[in-house]
Write a protein that holds these residues in place. Structure first.
Motif, PDB file in Angstrom:
ATOM      1  N   VAL A 155      15.173 -59.122 -10.990  1.00 36.86           N
ATOM      2  CA  VAL A 155      15.505 -60.344 -11.429  1.00 36.86           C
ATOM      3  C   VAL A 155      16.093 -60.100 -12.833  1.00 36.86           C
ATOM      4  O   VAL A 155      16.987 -61.142 -13.217  1.00 36.86           O
ATOM      5  N   LYS A 156      15.740 -59.280 -13.328  1.00 37.58           N
ATOM      6  CA  LYS A 156      16.623 -59.179 -14.912  1.00 37.58           C
ATOM      7  C   LYS A 156      17.879 -59.088 -14.819  1.00 37.58           C
ATOM      8  O   LYS A 156      18.637 -59.718 -15.689  1.00 37.58           O
ATOM      9  N   ALA A 157      18.341 -58.464 -13.891  1.00 39.67           N
ATOM     10  CA  ALA A 157      19.725 -57.982 -13.741  1.00 39.67           C
ATOM     11  C   ALA A 157      20.587 -59.339 -13.256  1.00 39.67           C
ATOM     12  O   ALA A 157      21.725 -59.266 -13.468  1.00 39.67           O
ATOM     13  N   VAL A 158      19.939 -60.408 -12.757  1.00 34.87           N
ATOM     14  CA  VAL A 158      20.762 -61.494 -12.325  1.00 34.87           C
ATOM     15  C   VAL A 158      20.446 -62.755 -13.172  1.00 34.87           C
ATOM     16  O   VAL A 158      20.899 -63.894 -12.909  1.00 34.87           O
ATOM     17  N   THR A 159      19.751 -62.746 -14.286  1.00 36.29           N
ATOM     18  CA  THR A 159      19.623 -63.910 -15.100  1.00 36.29           C
ATOM     19  C   THR A 159      19.436 -63.424 -16.593  1.00 36.29           C
ATOM     20  O   THR A 159      18.970 -62.323 -16.827  1.00 36.29           O
ATOM     21  N   THR A 160      19.867 -64.437 -17.513  1.00 35.59           N
ATOM     22  CA  THR A 160      19.957 -64.466 -18.732  1.00 35.59           C
ATOM     23  C   THR A 160      18.412 -65.105 -19.575  1.00 35.59           C
ATOM     24  O   THR A 160      18.428 -64.903 -20.591  1.00 35.59           O
ATOM     25  N   LYS A 161      17.674 -65.843 -18.467  1.00 31.17           N
ATOM     26  CA  LYS A 161      16.703 -66.573 -18.811  1.00 31.17           C
ATOM     27  C   LYS A 161      15.410 -65.563 -19.111  1.00 31.17           C
ATOM     28  O   LYS A 161      15.573 -64.561 -18.139  1.00 31.17           O
ATOM     29  N   PRO A 162      14.475 -65.958 -19.912  1.00 28.88           N
ATOM     30  CA  PRO A 162      13.422 -65.110 -19.994  1.00 28.88           C
ATOM     31  C   PRO A 162      12.509 -64.743 -18.547  1.00 28.88           C
ATOM     32  O   PRO A 162      12.416 -66.088 -17.790  1.00 28.88           O
ATOM     33  N   ILE A 163      12.216 -63.649 -18.257  1.00 27.28           N
ATOM     34  CA  ILE A 163      11.658 -63.556 -17.072  1.00 27.28           C
ATOM     35  C   ILE A 163       9.849 -63.239 -17.567  1.00 27.28           C
ATOM     36  O   ILE A 163       9.535 -62.372 -18.075  1.00 27.28           O
ATOM     37  N   TYR A 164       9.144 -64.102 -16.908  1.00 25.17           N
ATOM     38  CA  TYR A 164       7.730 -63.765 -16.928  1.00 25.17           C
ATOM     39  C   TYR A 164       6.944 -63.561 -15.610  1.00 25.17           C
ATOM     40  O   TYR A 164       7.478 -64.221 -14.781  1.00 25.17           O
TER      41      TYR A 164
END
Lengths: 303, 243
Positions: A155-164
């Motif tokens: 999921v980090k690879a597809v978004t620039t939003k913070p991931i919790y």
């Protein structure tokens, strides 16, 4: 004047109060009751790539100081959330919302997050790898550090939003899983999801919940949640959104002292739909009572 | 929906395990017969959803059965006790669908919400017929109250100890009616659904979390899409029901 603001990976909240996913729908049921812009943010109903009806009923069972739910991620699917729910929400909530994402495969998590990436209303993604109410997915990603890290990376690879990453308490060592998520690039940890539980009907002599088991939440689980947040705070550097049995302003302060940067309120909303608003109103008074000027200064204060 | 404090004015046992409670408080948010309220009880986590039997501006009448510890505790509350109540929940019955001769069928504690419905139908000049179904003579309540509204009333008991022996469906076969309204246990609703000659509205029961549409605890599938019994129901129209 006390300061209730906190910051989650750059997302500044007026206060740390966030209704928890699954107890607040997509916001507008509550917007009929009060102006939900008083909230720090809120975490919307767990959303998956495809629409889901969820589990058979009964899905709810009462417990002493809590309840079991087995909803099973009922939601209209991410496309409808984007095309219908978010525009409706925009009319009653001007702040950034937390998008709660569920899934059954790595690809599904990644695709759903990628679709939410373009939504400017979404301030942060909360990836649920801990739903106890779905088979072949959900919690199975959250009980294995390697799988938890894999979901985080995808999921980090597809978004620039913070991931919790939202973690399950139904594990031997939650600290190990939290560390695996941090190492894989998670921006924060959201914890805890519900505890797997059961009730049995003495008249039918069978489990009350159609799916037999479900997620136990409510005031009874506060001590478990506090202990786990405390342990994870010791082990990771990323922020924690703490939740589990929080239902008063005092509970919020306790959760922050354990190590939470922001605090979610779940089951309590279902009993008192005004509870989040009331907690936000009570926080300044409670802070003054305990000599707290700024909430962000007490995070992890119990360590 | 509104959160209101209600005060118990009176409480009496009217049948086996069945209590009638009259409360005073603001009922403004109740807009249709068949809606329900959700009551917070000391010492119990979830609220107790109870259908509205009758109401006027400042008074609410509830009839409930003591099916568990919560309702048993509530039945012992003294007059003057204050209750935290969420009012005006659910969609309720639509009297505009009734036609001239509506048929009302209630089973056990499914009877109470039909009372205010019957009152409204009579006030609108309709001629309702009411069938009240119970297990046994000890369980029967509100026969005279419905008669006092001017309705034709039949009572059935499963064991034949009072009224017509059998189920509500045994009393409805020869009747002529324009529409039906019902509330009761699901097997009864299904039996009515199967033998009814007209359209109708059926009120369902489900274990609820919140009672106001937030938690998805009481969802069901219908021909018109997924519905929440608490918010989009409890009343569903015959044509949309999937058993």
């Amino acid at each position: 004047m006390v300061d209730t603001s906190v910051s989650l990976s750059g997302l500044v909240l007026d206060n740390p109060i966030i209704p928890a996913s699954g107890t607040f729908g997509y916001g507008y049921e509550y917007a009929e009751l009060y102006d939900i812009n008083c909230l720090g943010s809120f975490s919307f109903k767990g959303t998956t790539r495809e629409a889901r009806f969820g589990n058979p009923t009964p899905r709810i069972a009462e417990c002493p100081a809590g309840m079991i739910n087995s909803v099973g991620l009922q939601n209209p699917g991410v496309e409808k959330v984007i095309s219908e729910e978010l525009p409706k929400l925009k009319e009653c909530f001007s702040k950034k919302v937390i998008a709660n994402v569920g899934g059954f495969s790595l690809d599904e998590y990644a695709e759903t997050c990628q679709m939410l990436e373009s939504q400017e209303q979404v301030g942060l993604l909360e990836v649920n790898i801990s739903c106890p109410n779905v088979h072949n997915g959900g919690m199975s990603f959250g009980t294995d550090p390697k799988m938890a890290a894999e979901v985080t990376k995808r999921v980090k690879a597809v978004t620039t939003k913070p991931i919790y990453i939202k973690l399950s308490p139904n594990v031997t060592d939650i600290v190990e899983i939290a560390k695996a998520c941090e190492d894989a690039g998670a921006d924060g940890i959201s914890m805890i999801n519900t505890l797997l539980g059961m009730r049995i009907d003495l008249k039918t002599k069978k489990p009350i919940i159609a799916n037999k088991m479900g997620g136990f939440s409510g005031s009874a689980i506060l001590p478990v949640a506090l202990r786990m947040v405390y342990q994870v705070y010791d082990a990771v550097k990323i922020p924690i959104i703490g939740m589990g049995g929080v239902s008063t302003a005092k509970d919020v302060i306790e959760m922050m002292l354990a190590g939470a940067t922001a605090v979610q309120i779940g089951a309590a909303n279902l009993i008192n739909p005004f509870v989040c608003k009331e907690i936000i109103e009570q926080l300044p008074e409670e802070m003054t009572k305990y000599n707290i000027n700024s909430l962000s200064e007490i995070i992890g204060g119990a360590h | 929906m509104k959160q209101e404090i209600f005060v118990i004015k009176s409480q009496e046992k009217i049948a086996k395990d069945v209590f009638k409670m009259v409360l005073s408080g603001n009922t403004n948010d109740i807009t249709a017969p068949g809606q329900f309220v959700n009551i917070k009880l000391d010492g119990f986590y979830l609220r107790r959803p109870i259908s509205v039997c009758d109401y006027d501006k400042n008074e609410l009448t509830l009839i409930y059965k003591t099916v568990g510890e919560g309702t048993a505790a509530m039945s012992k509350y003294e007059n003057g006790t204050e209750l935290d109540v969420l009012t005006g929940l659910g969609n309720g019955y639509d009297t505009s669908l009734s036609g001239e001769k509506p048929l009302l069928l209630g089973g056990g504690v499914g009877v109470p919400p039909l009372y205010n419905l019957c009152k409204k139908l009579v006030a609108e000049g309709k001629k309702p017929t009411v069938i009240l179904g119970f297990n046994s003579a000890d369980d029967v309540f509100y026969e005279n109250e419905f008669k006092a509204l001017g309705a034709v009333v039949y009572v059935t008991t499963a064991d034949g100890s009072y009224g017509i022996k059998g189920f509500v469906t045994d009393a409805m076969s020869d009747l002529d009616y324009s529409f039906f309204y019902t509330c009761g246990p699901e097997p009864m609703l299904k039996a009515i659904y199967n033998v009814s000659k007209t359209s109708g509205q059926l009120s369902f029961e489900e274990r609820m979390g919140c009672g106001f549409g937030a938690c998805m605890g009481c969802s069901c599938k219908t021909k018109y899409g997924n519905k929440r019994i608490c918010k989009d129901g409890p009343v569903l129209i015959k044509e949309e029901i999937i058993w």
